[in-house]
Motif scaffolding. Structure first.
Motif, PDB file in Angstrom:
ATOM      1  N   ASN A  33     -55.778 -50.047  87.027  1.00 45.71           N
ATOM      2  CA  ASN A  33     -56.474 -51.077  87.784  1.00 45.71           C
ATOM      3  C   ASN A  33     -57.885 -51.246  87.229  1.00 45.71           C
ATOM      4  OD1 ASN A  33     -54.277 -51.298  89.491  1.00 45.71           O
ATOM      5  ND2 ASN A  33     -55.121 -49.941  91.021  1.00 45.71           N
ATOM      6  N   ARG A  67     -54.034 -58.394  86.562  1.00 46.72           N
ATOM      7  CA  ARG A  67     -52.848 -58.728  87.349  1.00 46.72           C
ATOM      8  C   ARG A  67     -52.353 -57.494  88.094  1.00 46.72           C
ATOM      9  NH1 ARG A  67     -48.487 -62.690  85.916  1.00 46.72           N
ATOM     10  NH2 ARG A  67     -49.785 -62.986  84.099  1.00 46.72           N
ATOM     11  N   GLY A  68     -52.041 -57.672  89.360  1.00 46.01           N
ATOM     12  CA  GLY A  68     -51.521 -56.575  90.171  1.00 46.01           C
ATOM     13  C   GLY A  68     -52.600 -55.742  90.842  1.00 46.01           C
ATOM     14  N   THR A  69     -53.855 -56.050  90.572  1.00 48.97           N
ATOM     15  CA  THR A  69     -54.961 -55.298  91.164  1.00 48.97           C
ATOM     16  C   THR A  69     -55.678 -56.188  92.167  1.00 48.97           C
ATOM     17  OG1 THR A  69     -55.261 -54.072  89.119  1.00 48.97           O
ATOM     18  CG2 THR A  69     -57.090 -54.029  90.678  1.00 48.97           C
ATOM     19  N   THR A 106     -56.515 -61.485  89.677  1.00 45.23           N
ATOM     20  CA  THR A 106     -57.132 -61.961  90.909  1.00 45.23           C
ATOM     21  C   THR A 106     -58.628 -62.188  90.715  1.00 45.23           C
ATOM     22  OG1 THR A 106     -57.461 -59.682  91.663  1.00 45.23           O
ATOM     23  CG2 THR A 106     -55.505 -60.818  92.452  1.00 45.23           C
TER      24      THR A 106
END
Length: 140
Positions: A33, A67-69, A106
């Motif tokens: 992350n 992405r994904g964090t 994000t």
């Protein structure tokens, strides 16, 4: 003729072909992350004891993450702002948009809105302004 055959045999022995092997290896990537501060806007407002807050501009802090964090707000979502010894009592509230950026990560913007009740007659007038610092802390 025998000499010629011996020379040809000697040359053949020294130019023997090399053998080869191929082995595939695996490389593993651990993606952790990651977030960084992408932008900050300071907020401001005008206060008078009759109307309370006017001309307000919200403060914002934007965090870009892979992405994904998703950054999680650690700062309390509501609380008191302290403007030194001015006597001004104000509250803040933090909201989040949790938006996605154009590459799938994000870009989360946290917006700080300030409110203060009217009729705080003991607030000292200031032409230079009072400053309250609010630390926006996130974990990811």
């Amino acid at each position: 003729m025998k000499k010629l055959l011996l020379i040809a045999a000697a040359l053949t022995a020294t130019t023997a072909s090399a053998a080869s092997l191929t082995q595939t290896v695996q490389v593993t990537a651990n993606v952790v992350n990651a977030c960084q501060v992408a932008g900050v806007t300071d907020g401001s407002f005008t206060y008078d004891a009759i109307n309370g807050i006017t001309n307000a501009t919200n403060a914002t802090a934007t965090f870009s993450c892979n992405r994904g964090t998703v950054p999680t707000l650690e700062t309390p979502q509501t609380g008191a702002l302290t403007f030194g010894t001015s006597g001004l009592d104000a509250e803040y509230e933090i909201d989040s948009d949790g938006g996605l950026n154009d590459v799938g990560g994000t870009d989360t913007t946290f917006t700080v809105e300030v409110s203060a009740d009217a009729e705080q007659w003991d607030v000292t007038t200031s032409t230079t302004g009072y400053v309250a610092n609010l630390e926006i802390k996130v974990t990811f």
